[in-house]
Design an enzyme around this catalytic site. Structure first.
Site, short mmCIF file in Angstrom:
data_model
loop_
_atom_site.label_atom_id
_atom_site.label_comp_id
_atom_site.label_asym_id
_atom_site.label_seq_id
_atom_site.Cartn_x
_atom_site.Cartn_y
_atom_site.Cartn_z
N ASP A 7 -52.37 -19.51 66.60
CA ASP A 7 -52.87 -18.17 66.17
C ASP A 7 -51.96 -17.67 65.28
O ASP A 7 -51.07 -18.11 64.90
CB ASP A 7 -53.45 -17.33 67.22
CG ASP A 7 -54.35 -16.39 66.99
OD1 ASP A 7 -55.67 -16.41 66.72
OD2 ASP A 7 -54.02 -14.97 66.58
N THR A 38 -60.01 -23.09 59.36
CA THR A 38 -60.36 -21.71 59.71
C THR A 38 -60.83 -21.04 58.32
O THR A 38 -61.90 -20.52 58.12
CB THR A 38 -59.44 -20.84 60.38
OG1 THR A 38 -59.12 -21.68 61.61
CG2 THR A 38 -60.14 -19.63 60.88
N LYS A 58 -67.80 -17.26 70.52
CA LYS A 58 -67.31 -17.98 69.16
C LYS A 58 -67.34 -19.40 69.57
O LYS A 58 -68.18 -20.27 68.69
CB LYS A 58 -65.94 -17.68 68.83
CG LYS A 58 -65.59 -18.30 67.56
CD LYS A 58 -64.10 -18.25 67.39
CE LYS A 58 -63.61 -16.88 67.17
NZ LYS A 58 -62.10 -16.90 66.85
N GLN A 83 -63.44 -15.18 71.86
CA GLN A 83 -63.46 -16.54 71.71
C GLN A 83 -64.74 -17.29 72.54
O GLN A 83 -65.20 -18.30 72.25
CB GLN A 83 -62.15 -17.23 72.41
CG GLN A 83 -61.80 -18.51 72.01
CD GLN A 83 -61.14 -18.48 70.50
OE1 GLN A 83 -60.36 -17.60 70.25
NE2 GLN A 83 -61.56 -19.47 69.80
N LYS A 100 -57.30 -17.40 75.72
CA LYS A 100 -56.46 -16.83 74.76
C LYS A 100 -55.24 -16.76 75.42
O LYS A 100 -54.93 -16.14 76.37
CB LYS A 100 -56.94 -15.54 73.96
CG LYS A 100 -56.37 -15.64 72.57
CD LYS A 100 -57.16 -16.27 71.41
CE LYS A 100 -56.14 -16.32 70.30
NZ LYS A 100 -57.07 -16.68 69.19
P1 NDP Z 1 -50.52 -16.49 60.56
O1 NDP Z 1 -49.30 -16.09 61.52
O2 NDP Z 1 -50.57 -17.79 59.73
O3 NDP Z 1 -50.71 -15.22 59.35
C1 NDP Z 1 -51.02 -14.13 59.69
C2 NDP Z 1 -51.05 -13.12 58.30
O4 NDP Z 1 -51.67 -11.91 58.68
C3 NDP Z 1 -49.59 -12.85 57.90
O5 NDP Z 1 -49.89 -12.74 56.44
C4 NDP Z 1 -49.29 -11.48 58.53
O6 NDP Z 1 -48.28 -10.91 57.72
C5 NDP Z 1 -50.61 -10.82 58.59
N1 NDP Z 1 -50.38 -9.99 59.86
C6 NDP Z 1 -50.36 -10.35 61.07
N2 NDP Z 1 -50.21 -9.62 62.04
C7 NDP Z 1 -50.45 -8.45 61.03
C8 NDP Z 1 -50.31 -7.18 61.50
N3 NDP Z 1 -50.25 -6.45 62.81
N4 NDP Z 1 -50.21 -6.07 60.54
C9 NDP Z 1 -50.16 -6.53 59.04
N5 NDP Z 1 -50.31 -7.83 58.88
C10 NDP Z 1 -50.32 -8.81 59.69
O7 NDP Z 1 -52.04 -16.39 61.41
P2 NDP Z 1 -53.43 -16.88 60.96
O8 NDP Z 1 -53.66 -16.92 59.46
O9 NDP Z 1 -53.38 -18.04 61.90
O10 NDP Z 1 -54.44 -15.53 61.61
C11 NDP Z 1 -54.96 -14.63 60.89
C12 NDP Z 1 -56.07 -14.13 61.78
O11 NDP Z 1 -57.10 -15.11 61.78
C13 NDP Z 1 -55.88 -13.73 63.09
O12 NDP Z 1 -56.61 -12.41 63.35
C14 NDP Z 1 -56.23 -14.69 64.07
O13 NDP Z 1 -56.51 -14.32 65.18
C15 NDP Z 1 -57.49 -15.01 63.10
N6 NDP Z 1 -57.86 -16.45 63.47
C16 NDP Z 1 -56.78 -17.79 63.12
C17 NDP Z 1 -57.48 -19.02 63.48
C18 NDP Z 1 -56.73 -20.01 63.29
O14 NDP Z 1 -57.11 -21.40 63.32
N7 NDP Z 1 -55.44 -19.93 62.79
C19 NDP Z 1 -58.80 -19.26 64.00
C20 NDP Z 1 -59.59 -17.97 63.91
C21 NDP Z 1 -59.09 -16.93 63.75
P3 NDP Z 1 -46.78 -11.04 58.21
O15 NDP Z 1 -46.34 -12.33 57.85
O16 NDP Z 1 -46.12 -9.74 57.18
O17 NDP Z 1 -46.88 -10.64 59.62
O1 2IT Z 2 -59.27 -17.45 67.00
C1 2IT Z 2 -59.39 -18.66 67.10
O2 2IT Z 2 -60.47 -19.15 67.20
C2 2IT Z 2 -58.14 -19.61 67.17
N1 2IT Z 2 -56.95 -18.98 66.96
C3 2IT Z 2 -58.29 -20.86 67.03
C4 2IT Z 2 -58.37 -21.33 68.56
C5 2IT Z 2 -58.31 -22.99 68.56
O3 2IT Z 2 -58.44 -23.29 69.94
O4 2IT Z 2 -58.25 -23.56 67.78
#
Ligand code: NDP
Ligand code: 2IT
Length: 447
Positions: free
Chosen positions: A168, A212, A116, A113, A128
Site C-alpha cells: 500500500d 490498481t 472491496k 477492504q 490491513k
Molecule cells: P504510493 O506510496 O506508491 O504513492 C502514494 C502517493 O500518494 C505519492 O505520490 C504520495 O506523495 C501521495 N501521498 C500519500 N500519502 C499522502 C498524504 N498523506 N498527503 C499527500 N500525499 C500523499 O502508494 P499507492 O499509489 O500504492 O497508494 C495510493 C492510494 O491508493 C492509497 O490510498 C492506497 O491505500 C490506495 N490503494 C493502493 C493499492 C495498491 O495496490 N497499491 C490498491 C488499492 C488502493 P508523497 O511521495 O509526497 O508522500
Molecule cells: O487497498 C488495497 O486494496 C491494497 N492496498 C491492495 C491489497 C492487496 O492485498 O493487494
C-alpha cells in the site's frame, strides 16, 4: 445523511468503542448509510447482529518495531495488523508505511477492504496493516532492517491460508522482497502465497504492479460506456504519483484520454501536453524522486508547490493519493469546470461532502471499494498462481483483471438499480459487498 433508526445505535456504538478513530467512523458511517433498505429486505441480518459483528475486527495486533538506523541509533516504530473479517477467505489487504498511520487509519482501511474483497468475487477476507515508519529519505539498508524487524513479529500471525499482506502507500516491490525474505528465513518455508506483490522472478504475478491503476481506469471506462461515452479525447487529472497514479495515467493514455496533471505531497505538476509516463516512471520508480524533478526535466510542465490539483478544468478525475484529499469545495469546483466522471484510485480520497456533491450533480462516481479493487483482485490471482505453481502471461492476466472490473461494475450498477438508487455506485458497492459477507456470516454461525 440520516441513518436508518436500526442503524443509529450501531453507529453510536462504533464511535463510542473506537474513540478518536475518525477515519474509521467515517468509513463505517458511509457503509451504514447504504444499508437501511437491506435490513428492511433481510431481517435475518438484524437477528444475527451481522452489522454489529462486521464493525468489530476479529483480531487487532499492535506491536513494537525496534531497528537501528545507519548511524547505529535505535529507532522505535509501531506496527499494526487488523484482521477484520475472514468469512470469505484468509485476511487480505496491504501494509502501509507512512508517519500518519495509526490504529484508526488501519481500521478504516481494513473495514473498506472487507467489502472491496467481497466485490472481487474471489475467496479473500479483509485486513490491513502497516506502521508509522516514514520510508522517505531512508537508505535501502535502513528499509531492509525495518522490514526485517517488522516481519520478525508479524510472521506468527501470517500464512497463505491465514493472513496474506501486500503493498500500500510506502510499501512496493522492494519492501515486499525484504518482508518475504525474512518470513522465509524465520519459518524455513518457501510459502509463496503468504505475501502478494512479489517480484516476477520469485512468485509474483504479471500485472500486479499495474493492476490498481489499470483497474480503476477499466472501471471508469465501464461507467462511461454505461452512459454511451468513452475516454476518447477526454482530459483527466490524477492525484498522487505513486503506484496507483502512474498506472492509471498510463491506461488513460492507452484508451485515448490525456492526463494533464498529477501531484505528490509537495505540490502539483501541470503538463498540458499530457504527462510523459516513461519520464514519470524514471523519476518516481527508479530514482525515487519528486514530481518537481519531473517538471525540471520536462519543458512543457510547470510545478506549483502546495498547489491544488482540483482547480484545473477536466472531464475526469482520479484521486489516487490519500484519504480525504478531495473536499466538498474541490468537488464543487470540479463540477463547475465540467467534470463528468470520478473514480477513487485511493481509499476514501473524497470526503462525504465531496461524494454528496458528485452524486447530486449526476457525476458518474466510482467509490474506492469498487474502483480500486483491481489491485487486490490481481493479488488473489497471484495467490491462485502460487497455489498451482503456475505463472500466467501479461495478456491473459490483464484480460482476467478487465473481466473482474467489468463484473464489479455491473454488480454495483445492477444492485444500485435493484435498491431504488439507479446510477449510485456508492450504494451499489456497499450493498453488493455487504450482502455477500453477511450471507457467509449467517451461514458460518456465530463467529
Ligand atoms: P504510493 O506510496 O506508491 O504513492 C502514494 C502517493 O500518494 C505519492 O505520490 C504520495 O506523495 C501521495 N501521498 C500519500 N500519502 C499522502 C498524504 N498523506 N498527503 C499527500 N500525499 C500523499 O502508494 P499507492 O499509489 O500504492 O497508494 C495510493 C492510494 O491508493 C492509497 O490510498 C492506497 O491505500 C490506495 N490503494 C493502493 C493499492 C495498491 O495496490 N497499491 C490498491 C488499492 C488502493 P508523497 O511521495 O509526497 O508522500
Ligand atoms: O487497498 C488495497 O486494496 C491494497 N492496498 C491492495 C491489497 C492487496 O492485498 O493487494
Amino acid at each position: 445523511m440520516v441513518l436508518d433508526e436500526k442503524l443509529e445505535p450501531v453507529y453510536a456504538a462504533v464511535t463510542a468503542r473506537n474513540p478518536g478513530e475518525t477515519e474509521f467512523h467515517q468509513a463505517a458511517r458511509e457503509v451504514l448509510e447504504s444499508l437501511g433498505p437491506v435490513l428492511a429486505k433481510h431481517p435475518e441480518y438484524n437477528e444475527h447482529k451481522v452489522i454489529e459483528r462486521i464493525c468489530e475486527p476479529e483480531r487487532q495486533i499492535i506491536f513494537r518495531v525496534p531497528w537501528q538506523d545507519d548511524h547505529g541509533e535505535v529507532q522505535i516504530n509501531r506496527g499494526f495488523r487488523v484482521e477484520f473479517n475472514s468469512v470469505l477467505g484468509p485476511y487480505k489487504g496491504g501494509l502501509r508505511f507512512h508517519p500518519s498511520v495509526n490504529l484508526g487509519i488501519v481500521k478504516f482501511l481494513g473495514f473498506e477492504q472487507i467489502f472491496k474483497n467481497a466485490l472481487t468475487g474471489l475467496p479473500i477476507g479483509g485486513g490491513k496493516g502497516g506502521s508509522d515508519f516514514d520510508p522517505k529519505r531512508r537508505s535501502d539498508d535502513e528499509i531492509m532492517r525495518f522490514c526485517q524487524s517488522f516481519m520478525t513479529e508479524l510472521f506468527r500471525h501470517l500464512g497463505e491460508h491465514t493472513d496474506v499482506p501486500a503493498g500500500d502507500v510506502g510499501v512496493g516491490g522492494r519492501e515486499i522482497g525484504y518482508l518475504f525474505g525474512q518470513y522465509k528465513r524465520i519459518t524455513n518455508r518457501y510459502e509463496s502465497g503468504v505475501l502478494t506483490g512479489k517480484g516476477l522472478d520469485w512468485g509474483g504475478s504479471q500485472v500486479r504492479t499495474e493492476a490498481t491503476g489499470f483497474g480503476a481506469v477499466f472501471f471508469l471506462a465501464e461507467m462511461l460506456r454505461a452512459r454511451g461515452d468513452s475516454f476518447d479525447g477526454k482530459i483527466a487529472l490524477v492525484s498522487g504519483s505513486g503506484n496507483v497514479a502512474i498506472y492509471a495515467i498510463e491506461k488513460i493514455h492507452d484508451l485515448g484520454g490525456r492526463v494533464v496533471a498529477c501531484s505528490d505531497s509537495d505540490g502539483i505538476v501541470h503538463d498540458e501536453k499530457g504527462i510523459d509516463v516513461e519520464l514519470l516512471k524514471q523519476v518516481k520508480e527508479r530514482e525515487r524522486g519528486r514530481v518537481s524533478d519531473y517538471a525540471d526535466r520536462r519543458p512543457t510542465a510547470e510545478f506549483v508547490a502546495g498547489g491544488n490539483l482540483w482547480g484545473l478544468p477536466c472531464d475526469i478525475a482520479v484521486p489516487s493519493a490519500t484519504q480525504n484529499e478531495l473536499t466538498g469545495t474541490d468537488a464543487e469546483r470540479l463540477v463547475r469546470n465540467g467534470c463528468i466522471a470520478v473514480a477513487e484510485g485511493a481509499n476514501m480520497p473524497c470526503t462525504p461532502e465531496a461524494v454528496r456533491t458528485f452524486l447530486a450533480a449526476g457525476v458518474a462516481f466510482g467509490p474506492g471499494k469498487a474502483a480500486n479493487a483491481g489491485g487486490v483482485a490481481t493479488s488473489a490471482l497471484e495467490m491462485q498462481q502460487n497455489a498451482s505453481r503456475d505463472s500466467w502471461t501479461f495478456e491473459y492476466t490483464e484480460e482476467r483483471l478487465a473481466g473482474i472490473m467489468r463484473d464489479i461494475h455491473d454488480r454495483c450498477f445492477e444492485t444500485a438499480d435493484e435498491y431504488g438508487t439507479p446510477g449510485n455506485y456508492v450504494n451499489g458497492a456497499n450493498i453488493a459487498g455487504f450482502i455477500k459477507v453477511a450471507n457467509a456470516m449467517v451461514a458460518l454461525g456465530l463467529v
